[in-house]
Design a protein around this motif. Structure first.
Motif, PDB file in Angstrom:
ATOM      1  N   LEU A  76      -3.013 -12.168 -12.207  1.00 21.34           N
ATOM      2  CA  LEU A  76      -2.051 -11.506 -11.328  1.00 21.34           C
ATOM      3  C   LEU A  76      -0.933 -10.934 -12.190  1.00 21.34           C
ATOM      4  CD1 LEU A  76      -0.351 -10.961  -8.690  1.00 21.34           C
ATOM      5  CD2 LEU A  76       0.455 -13.317  -8.919  1.00 21.34           C
ATOM      6  N   VAL A  77      -0.565  -9.684 -11.921  1.00 15.56           N
ATOM      7  CA  VAL A  77       0.594  -9.054 -12.564  1.00 15.56           C
ATOM      8  C   VAL A  77       1.409  -8.396 -11.462  1.00 15.56           C
ATOM      9  CG1 VAL A  77       1.431  -7.374 -14.231  1.00 15.56           C
ATOM     10  CG2 VAL A  77      -0.675  -8.627 -14.702  1.00 15.56           C
ATOM     11  N   VAL A  78       2.685  -8.747 -11.372  1.00 15.94           N
ATOM     12  CA  VAL A  78       3.566  -8.136 -10.368  1.00 15.94           C
ATOM     13  C   VAL A  78       4.831  -7.672 -11.068  1.00 15.94           C
ATOM     14  CG1 VAL A  78       4.445 -10.430  -9.750  1.00 15.94           C
ATOM     15  CG2 VAL A  78       4.835  -8.502  -8.215  1.00 15.94           C
ATOM     16  N   HIS A  79       5.196  -6.440 -10.807  1.00 14.50           N
ATOM     17  CA  HIS A  79       6.363  -5.827 -11.439  1.00 14.50           C
ATOM     18  C   HIS A  79       7.382  -5.473 -10.356  1.00 14.50           C
ATOM     19  CE1 HIS A  79       7.974  -2.864 -14.720  1.00 14.50           C
ATOM     20  NE2 HIS A  79       8.940  -3.510 -14.095  1.00 14.50           N
ATOM     21  N   HIS A  80       8.540  -6.121 -10.404  1.00 14.45           N
ATOM     22  CA  HIS A  80       9.649  -5.804  -9.504  1.00 14.45           C
ATOM     23  C   HIS A  80      10.565  -4.805 -10.221  1.00 14.45           C
ATOM     24  CE1 HIS A  80       8.846  -9.243  -6.704  1.00 14.45           C
ATOM     25  NE2 HIS A  80       8.232  -9.695  -7.788  1.00 14.45           N
ATOM     26  N   LEU A 131       1.336  -1.531  -3.570  1.00 16.37           N
ATOM     27  CA  LEU A 131       2.676  -0.982  -3.746  1.00 16.37           C
ATOM     28  C   LEU A 131       3.507  -1.425  -2.551  1.00 16.37           C
ATOM     29  CD1 LEU A 131       2.021   2.679  -4.986  1.00 16.37           C
ATOM     30  CD2 LEU A 131       2.890   0.757  -6.330  1.00 16.37           C
ATOM     31  N   GLY A 132       4.708  -1.861  -2.825  1.00 16.97           N
ATOM     32  CA  GLY A 132       5.526  -2.351  -1.736  1.00 16.97           C
ATOM     33  C   GLY A 132       6.983  -1.982  -1.879  1.00 16.97           C
ATOM     34  N   ILE A 133       7.686  -2.198  -0.817  1.00 18.50           N
ATOM     35  CA  ILE A 133       9.148  -2.038  -0.804  1.00 18.50           C
ATOM     36  C   ILE A 133       9.735  -3.367  -0.358  1.00 18.50           C
ATOM     37  CG2 ILE A 133      11.105  -0.857   0.260  1.00 18.50           C
ATOM     38  CD1 ILE A 133       9.395   1.606   0.567  1.00 18.50           C
ATOM     39  N   GLU A 134      10.644  -3.903  -1.156  1.00 23.45           N
ATOM     40  CA  GLU A 134      11.288  -5.159  -0.817  1.00 23.45           C
ATOM     41  C   GLU A 134      12.789  -4.948  -0.654  1.00 23.45           C
ATOM     42  OE1 GLU A 134      10.415  -7.863  -3.961  1.00 23.45           O
ATOM     43  OE2 GLU A 134      11.433  -6.691  -5.503  1.00 23.45           O
ATOM     44  N   ASN A 135      13.451  -6.001  -0.264  1.00 26.94           N
ATOM     45  CA  ASN A 135      14.890  -5.993  -0.005  1.00 26.94           C
ATOM     46  C   ASN A 135      15.247  -5.199   1.255  1.00 26.94           C
ATOM     47  OD1 ASN A 135      17.272  -7.226  -1.099  1.00 26.94           O
ATOM     48  ND2 ASN A 135      18.063  -5.195  -1.549  1.00 26.94           N
ATOM     49  N   ALA A 142       1.667  -2.202   0.930  1.00 27.55           N
ATOM     50  CA  ALA A 142       0.388  -1.537   1.195  1.00 27.55           C
ATOM     51  C   ALA A 142      -0.576  -2.020   0.118  1.00 27.55           C
ATOM     52  CB  ALA A 142       0.553  -0.024   1.137  1.00 27.55           C
ATOM     53  N   THR A 143      -1.635  -2.704   0.534  1.00 24.15           N
ATOM     54  CA  THR A 143      -2.576  -3.319  -0.400  1.00 24.15           C
ATOM     55  C   THR A 143      -3.955  -2.722  -0.175  1.00 24.15           C
ATOM     56  OG1 THR A 143      -1.321  -5.377  -0.281  1.00 24.15           O
ATOM     57  CG2 THR A 143      -3.523  -5.501  -1.222  1.00 24.15           C
ATOM     58  N   ALA A 188     -14.160  -7.801   4.337  1.00 24.03           N
ATOM     59  CA  ALA A 188     -13.358  -7.117   3.317  1.00 24.03           C
ATOM     60  C   ALA A 188     -12.376  -6.166   3.997  1.00 24.03           C
ATOM     61  CB  ALA A 188     -14.252  -6.346   2.358  1.00 24.03           C
ATOM     62  N   VAL A 189     -11.182  -6.063   3.458  1.00 26.80           N
ATOM     63  CA  VAL A 189     -10.140  -5.198   4.015  1.00 26.80           C
ATOM     64  C   VAL A 189      -9.868  -4.081   3.009  1.00 26.80           C
ATOM     65  CG1 VAL A 189      -7.794  -5.062   4.908  1.00 26.80           C
ATOM     66  CG2 VAL A 189      -9.121  -7.173   5.208  1.00 26.80           C
ATOM     67  N   PRO A 190     -10.360  -2.873   3.259  1.00 23.36           N
ATOM     68  CA  PRO A 190     -10.142  -1.793   2.278  1.00 23.36           C
ATOM     69  C   PRO A 190      -8.669  -1.473   2.058  1.00 23.36           C
ATOM     70  CG  PRO A 190     -11.847  -1.211   3.871  1.00 23.36           C
ATOM     71  CD  PRO A 190     -11.176  -2.440   4.389  1.00 23.36           C
ATOM     72  N   LEU A 191      -7.910  -1.406   3.160  1.00 23.82           N
ATOM     73  CA  LEU A 191      -6.494  -1.064   3.054  1.00 23.82           C
ATOM     74  C   LEU A 191      -5.740  -1.797   4.156  1.00 23.82           C
ATOM     75  CD1 LEU A 191      -4.235   0.706   1.775  1.00 23.82           C
ATOM     76  CD2 LEU A 191      -4.787   2.444   3.481  1.00 23.82           C
ATOM     77  N   SER A 192      -4.610  -2.364   3.795  1.00 25.72           N
ATOM     78  CA  SER A 192      -3.828  -3.090   4.796  1.00 25.72           C
ATOM     79  C   SER A 192      -2.351  -2.897   4.527  1.00 25.72           C
ATOM     80  CB  SER A 192      -4.173  -4.579   4.785  1.00 25.72           C
ATOM     81  OG  SER A 192      -3.757  -5.175   3.572  1.00 25.72           O
ATOM     82  N   LEU A 193      -1.575  -3.061   5.570  1.00 28.89           N
ATOM     83  CA  LEU A 193      -0.118  -3.015   5.488  1.00 28.89           C
ATOM     84  C   LEU A 193       0.399  -4.351   6.011  1.00 28.89           C
ATOM     85  CD1 LEU A 193       2.113  -0.936   4.715  1.00 28.89           C
ATOM     86  CD2 LEU A 193       2.366  -0.489   7.158  1.00 28.89           C
TER      87      LEU A 193
END
Length: 838
Positions: free
Chosen positions: A721-725, A800-804, A813-814, A825-830
Motif C-alpha cells: 500500500l502506498v498513500v500520498h497526502h 484519488l480522493g479529497i479529504e478535509n 474514487a477507487t 468485483a467493483v470496477p469503480l466506486s465512490l
C-alpha cells in the motif's frame, strides 16, 4: 572634602533640573488579543528616535532618558498598530502596554538600483549556516530547563454561573484576565531539567529532574512534551505536529520567502541587522517574522516568527516561535532562550474553548566540551521518569527564573481538582462515554453498543457482558459475556483474564476463550461483529459466517532499543456456516484421503517482534494506543508461526510487515506498508493468506475496497500500500478550494501471491470458476468462494480522493485495474470515510 563632594552633587543636580529631568521607565508590552508578550518591539521618543530600546523575549523593556528629549513615547512593532502616549509626571514609571494586531501588513520597500540588500545578506546567512549552527558541532553540552504550560482559552462568559460547575468555583478564581479578549485558565504545568550533549553527530538528552502537575499517566506526559519539539532553525524544514514548515533560513529560503532590511543597530558592541520576512505565496506552510543577524559571523542572534494566517492546517490556530542566541567564550552562538506557543481550536468562531500550549526552554553553561565519558539517553519504554520527581524546594534553587504568580498556583489548583468528589463524578461520566462500560463498584457492564445487534444467522442478538473495574484491581482485569440469538436459539459465551504487572517496561499476560459466531472480519477498520451498527452498511455480499471455538494465551513485553516481543498460543475450531445450502460453504480434501472436511481445527504457536523506537503510545490500564511517531524511522514486524492442522499435519508461516511515513515537503507526506510471507504444507484456504478486503459501502484505508473477502488465496504472498497526502499542494492554487481548505490524496494498492498445486487441488471444490455454467447438469457443492491465486499478474487498485471536507470527511474514487470479471468485483466506486488530520 566631603562638603565639596556634597556641594558638587547638589550643583550637578540643580543643573540637571535646569536642563531637563531624568526619567526611568520600565514595563511590558503584550498582544491585546492574546495577552502574549510582544517580542522586540521598538520603544522610543518620536522627537528623538535614537532615544529608546527594544522589548526582550518576555516583552519587557527598561531604559532611562532625559525628559527634555520629548513629550511622549511611541511603541511600534511590525504586525501591530503603533501606539503613542504622553509622558506622565514622575521620575520612575511602570507601564503595561497592549498593542492591537494590525490587519494591514508593512508596505514593501522597492530598491530600484542594485540588488535587494536583504537578499544579499540572506545569502551570506545561508552560506554560514554550518559554522553557526550549534547542533552541527561535533561536540556540545548545555544544561536545559524546560517549562510547559497548558491553558484553557475562550471560556464562555456564563460558565462560572453554571450550576453544574459550582463545585469548581475555586478554579475560576485562577483565570488570567490580563487581556479582555481571551481570558485563560491555567490547567497544566510541568518543569524539566536536562543535560544536553552533542557527541559523534548525535544529540543525547539526559533527564535530571522534573515536576508535573497532577497527571499520573506517564504516556500522556510524554506526549504533551513532544507537542513542542526542539526547532533547528537552520534546517530546511521545521516539523510542527508532523507538519513540515519551510524554514526562513533553509537552503531554498529565497524561493519561499521575501526579505526586507528594516534596521541596523548595535547590540552588545556588535553591529546587527534586522530583517523582516514573509511568504512569497499564500497557504504554503510558512511563517511571518523578523530576525536579527550578526554583522560579522552572519549568525542569527534573535528570531521571532508566527504561522502565516492562511496556512492549510487544522486545529492549530496559532504557532509562534521566538529564539535568542548569545556568543559564548568558545565563540559559538549558543541558545539562551526559546519560546513556542501553539493554540488549538476545535472549530473557528464557536463557543468551544481552545487550548494554548506554551513551552519555554532556557540554556545554561553552554560549552564546546562534550561528555567526559560514555553517556546514554534513557529508553522511555524502560525507564520510569517518576523517579525524577522533585519538590518545590529543589526547583526554587534550580529554575532559572521564578514562576509567574499564575504558574505557581497551577500545582495546587490541579491537585485540589483531582481530590474533589465532583471531579471524580465527571471523570466517571467521561469514562462511560469513552469506553462504553458502565462501572458499578468493583464491577462494570458493557460494552453498551454490543447489547443488541442483528445478522442473518442469529436474527436478533442479545449480549450481556460484565467484568472487573479499576476499583477491583489496576493490574488484573477479568471479563466475561454471554449472547443469545433469537433465530438460531443458541447460546454463545466468552471471556478473558488479563494481568498487567508492569508499565515500564510494558508487560501484559492474557488468556481468553470464546464459543461464538464470527463474521470473520480481518480489517481493523470494521465495526465488531456484535456491534449495533454491524451489517447496516455492508454491500450485498454473503457474509462468511462461522461458529468458532477459540482459546488464546498471550504475552507482550517491551524490550530495550525500541523492540517489543509477542508470544501467542492459539487453538481454534472453525465451522463455516451455511443455511439451506446458501451462505459460507467450505470443503477441504486432504491429499491421499477420502472424504471432505467441513470444519477446521488448528493450533498455533506464534512469536513476533516489533521494532518501532520512535513510536508514541497513550496508555490506559490494560491497553495502549499508538498516536504517532517522533521521527520517520521504518517499523519492522517479523514473525514466525508453528502450526498444527488436525492431529498430524504441521505447517510453518514466516513473514515480515514493514511500514513507514515521512514528509515530502512541500508536497505533503507519504505512507507505505508492505506485508510479505510464506506458508508451508497443504492447508485449507481459511489457514492460508487472503488480502484484507472491504465488503462495506464505506472507505477503509488499510483494505482493498474493490475486493471481496477470500477472493484470492495464496501460500506465498506480498501486499503493498502506498498513500500520498498532498496536503492541498494542487488545490491550494485554485481560489475556491483554497478557501475550502480541501486536500488531495492518492492511493495505490497491490496484491500478488502464488498458490501451490497441492493447495489448489485440496481446495478445488471451493474454487469459483466464472466460465463454468453447467450447474444443472453437473452440480457442484456450492458456488465456491475464491478464485485461486493471481493467474493474470498482481491485482492493482488505485484511488484519488479529497479529504478535509468539513475537516472530518474524505471521499475517494477507487477503481480496480484488472480481474474485472470476478464475482463481486467493483470496477469503480465512490466511497467516504470519517477521518481527521491536522
Amino acid at each position: 572634602m566631603k562638603r565639596f563632594i556634597l556641594f558638587s552633587i547638589l550643583w550637578f543636580a540643580q543643573v540637571a533640573g535646569l536642563t531637563g529631568q531624568r526619567v526611568w521607565v520600565s514595563g511590558r508590552v503584550t498582544d491585546a488579543r492574546t495577552g502574549e508578550p510582544v517580542l522586540f518591539a521598538n520603544v522610543y521618543l518620536p522627537e528623538s528616535p535614537s532615544t529608546g530600546t527594544m522589548t526582550d523575549v518576555e516583552g519587557v523593556f527598561e531604559f532611562g532618558f532625559d525628559r527634555s528629549k520629548g513629550t511622549g513615547w511611541r511603541f511600534r512593532r511590525s504586525g501591530y498598530n503603533a501606539y503613542s502616549m504622553p509622558i506622565p509626571d514622575g521620575d520612575s514609571i511602570r507601564l503595561q502596554i497592549r498593542l492591537e494586531p494590525s490587519a494591514v501588513d508593512l508596505n514593501e520597500v522597492v530598491v530600484l538600483a542594485g540588488e535587494n540588500p536583504a537578499v544579499v545578506l540572506m545569502r551570506k546567512v545561508i552560506g554560514a549556516k554550518e559554522a553557526n549552527n550549534y547542533l552541527s558541532l561535533p561536540s556540545f553540552s548545555a544544561e536545559k530547563y524546560s517549562k510547559l504550560e497548558m491553558d484553557v482559552v475562550g471560556l464562555p462568559q456564563g460558565l462560572t454561573r453554571n450550576d453544574l460547575l459550582k463545585p469548581f468555583e475555586f478554579v475560576f478564581s485562577h483565570i488570567d484576565s490580563t487581556t479582555e479578549q481571551k481570558p485563560f485558565l491555567p490547567a497544566y504545568l510541568s518543569e524539566e531539567l536536562r543535560q544536553i550533549y552533542r557527541s559523534e553527530g548525535q544529540t543525547i538528552d539526559v533527564p535530571i529532574a522534573r515536576r508535573v502537575s497532577n497527571i499520573g499517566n506517564e504516556s500522556v506526559i510524554r506526549f504533551l512534551n513532544l507537542v513542542h519539539d526542539q526547532f533547528d532553525i537552520y534546517s530546511n524544514w521545521l516539523n510542527v505536529m508532523e507538519k513540515a514548515f519551510a524554514s526562513p533560513l533553509s537552503d531554498h529560503a529565497l524561493a519561499n520567502y521575501e526579505y526586507y532590511l528594516l534596521d541596523s543597530l548595535e547590540m552588545d558592541g556588535r553591529w546587527t541587522y534586522k530583517l523582516k520576512f514573509k511568504p512569497r505565496r499564500k497557504q504554503e506552510n510558512t511563517f511571518n517574522g523578523e530576525c536579527w543577524i550578526d554583522g560579522q559571523t552572519f549568525a542569527v542572534r534573535r528570531l521571532q516568527m508566527a504561522k502565516s494566517p492562511d496556512v492549510n492546517i487544522n486545529l492549530l490556530e496559532r504557532i509562534e516561535v521566538s529564539m535568542d542566541f548569545q556568543r559564548t567564550a568558545d565563540s559559538i552562538w549558543a541558545p539562551v532562550r526559546e519560546h513556542t506557543l501553539l493554540e488549538y481550536q476545535v472549530a473557528e468562531k464557536t463557543a468551544i474553548p481552545g487550548v494554548i500550549a506554551r513551552k519555554s526552554n532556557y540554556y545554561r553553561n553552554c560549552s564546546l566540551a562534550g561528555p567526559s565519558g560514555p553517556v546514554r539517553e534513557p529508553d522511555p519504554r524502560m525507564f520510569d521518569p517518576a523517579t525524577l520527581d522533585r519538590d518545590e524546594t529543589y526547583w526554587a534553587v534550580h529554575r532559572p527564573e521564578p514562576l509567574a504568580e499564575r504558574e505557581a498556583k497551577v500545582y495546587g489548583m490541579v491537585d485540589s481538582i483531582g481530590k474533589s468528589e465532583a471531579y471524580r463524578r465527571f471523570k466517571s461520566i467521561a469514562y462511560v462515554a469513552g469506553s462504553g462500560y458502565l462501572p458499578w463498584g468493583k464491577v462494570e457492564f458493557g460494552p453498551v453498543a454490543s447489547t443488541y445487534s442483528k445478522n442473518s444467522v442469529e436474527g436478533n442478538r442479545i449480549r450481556f457482558g460484565m467484568g472487573s473495574s479499576l476499583a477491583f484491581s489496576k493490574k488484573v482485569w477479568i471479563y466475561g459475556y454471554t449472547a443469545y440469538g433469537t433465530d438460531d436459539r443458541r447460546w454463545k459465551f466468552g471471556g478473558h483474564v488479563q494481568w498487567q504487572p508492569s508499565k515500564r517496561p510494558w508487560t501484559t499476560y492474557r488468556i481468553s476463550y470464546k464459543n461464538d459466531l464470527e463474521l470473520n472480519f480481518s480489517s481493523s477498520g470494521e465495526i465488531s461483529e456484535d456491534n449495533f451498527f454491524a451489517g447496516a452498511y455492508r454491500r450485498k455480499i454473503p457474509q462468511k459466517l462461522m461458529y468458532t471455538k477459540q482459546a488464546k494465551g498471550y504475552w507482550e513485553e517491551d524490550l530495550p532499543n525500541g523492540w517489543t516481543s509477542f508470544l501467542q498460543l492459539h487453538w481454534q475450531r472453525l465451522e463455516p456456516y451455511a443455511k439451506d445450502g446458501l451462505g459460507f460453504n467450505f470443503y477441504f480434501q486432504s491429499p491421499g484421503r477420502d472424504g471432505l472436511n467441513q470444519a477446521i481445527e488448528s493450533a498455533e504457536l506464534q512469536i513476533r517482534f516489533r521494532h518501532s523506537p520512535a513510536e508514541i503510545f497513550v496508555e490506559s490500564n490494560f491497553s495502549r494506543t499508538s498516536v504517532g511517531y517522533e521521527d520517520p524511522r521504518p517499523v519492522f514486524e517479523p514473525f514466525y508461526t508453528l502450526g498444527k492442522f488436525g492431529k498430524e499435519k504441521y505447517y510453518h508461516h514466516v513473514g515480515l510487515q514493514m511500514s513507514q511515513w515521512f514528509n515530502l515537503p512541500p508536497m505533503g507526506w507519504l505512507r507505505y506498508q508492505i506485508n510479505a510471507g510464506a506458508i508451508t504444507n497443504t492447508l485449507p484456504y481459511l489457514l492460508l493468506h487472503s488480502p484484507t478486503a472491504n465488503e462495506t459501502y464505506f472507505y477503509q484505508g488499510n483494505a482493498f475496497n474493490t475486493m471481496a473477502r477470500y477472493e484470492f488465496v495464496s501460500d506465498r504472498y506480498v501486499d503493498a500500500l502506498v498513500v500520498h497526502h498532498f496536503d492541498g499542494f494542487f488545490l491550494n492554487r485554485i481560489p475556491l478550494f483554497r478557501k475550502l481548505k480541501w486536500r488531495e490524496v492518492a492511493t495505490i494498492r497491490m496484491a500478488y501471491g502464488v498458490l501451490s498445486k497441492k493447495n489448489e487441488e485440496a481446495n478445488r471444490l471451493n474454487h469459483y470458476d466464472p466460465t463454468y455454467t453447467d450447474y444443472e447438469q453437473n452440480p457442484r457443492p456450492g458456488e465456491g468462494v475464491y478464485y485461486g491465486a493471481f493467474d493474470r499478474g498482481p491485482l492493482l487498485e488505485a484511488g484519488l480522493g479529497i479529504e478535509n471536507i468539513f475537516k472530518i470527511l474524505r471521499i475517494d474514487a477507487t477503481w480496480r485495474m484488472n480481474y474485472l470479471r470476478n464475482r463481486y468485483a467493483v470496477p469503480l466506486s465512490l466511497r467516504a470515510m470519517f477521518t481527521f488530520y491536522i
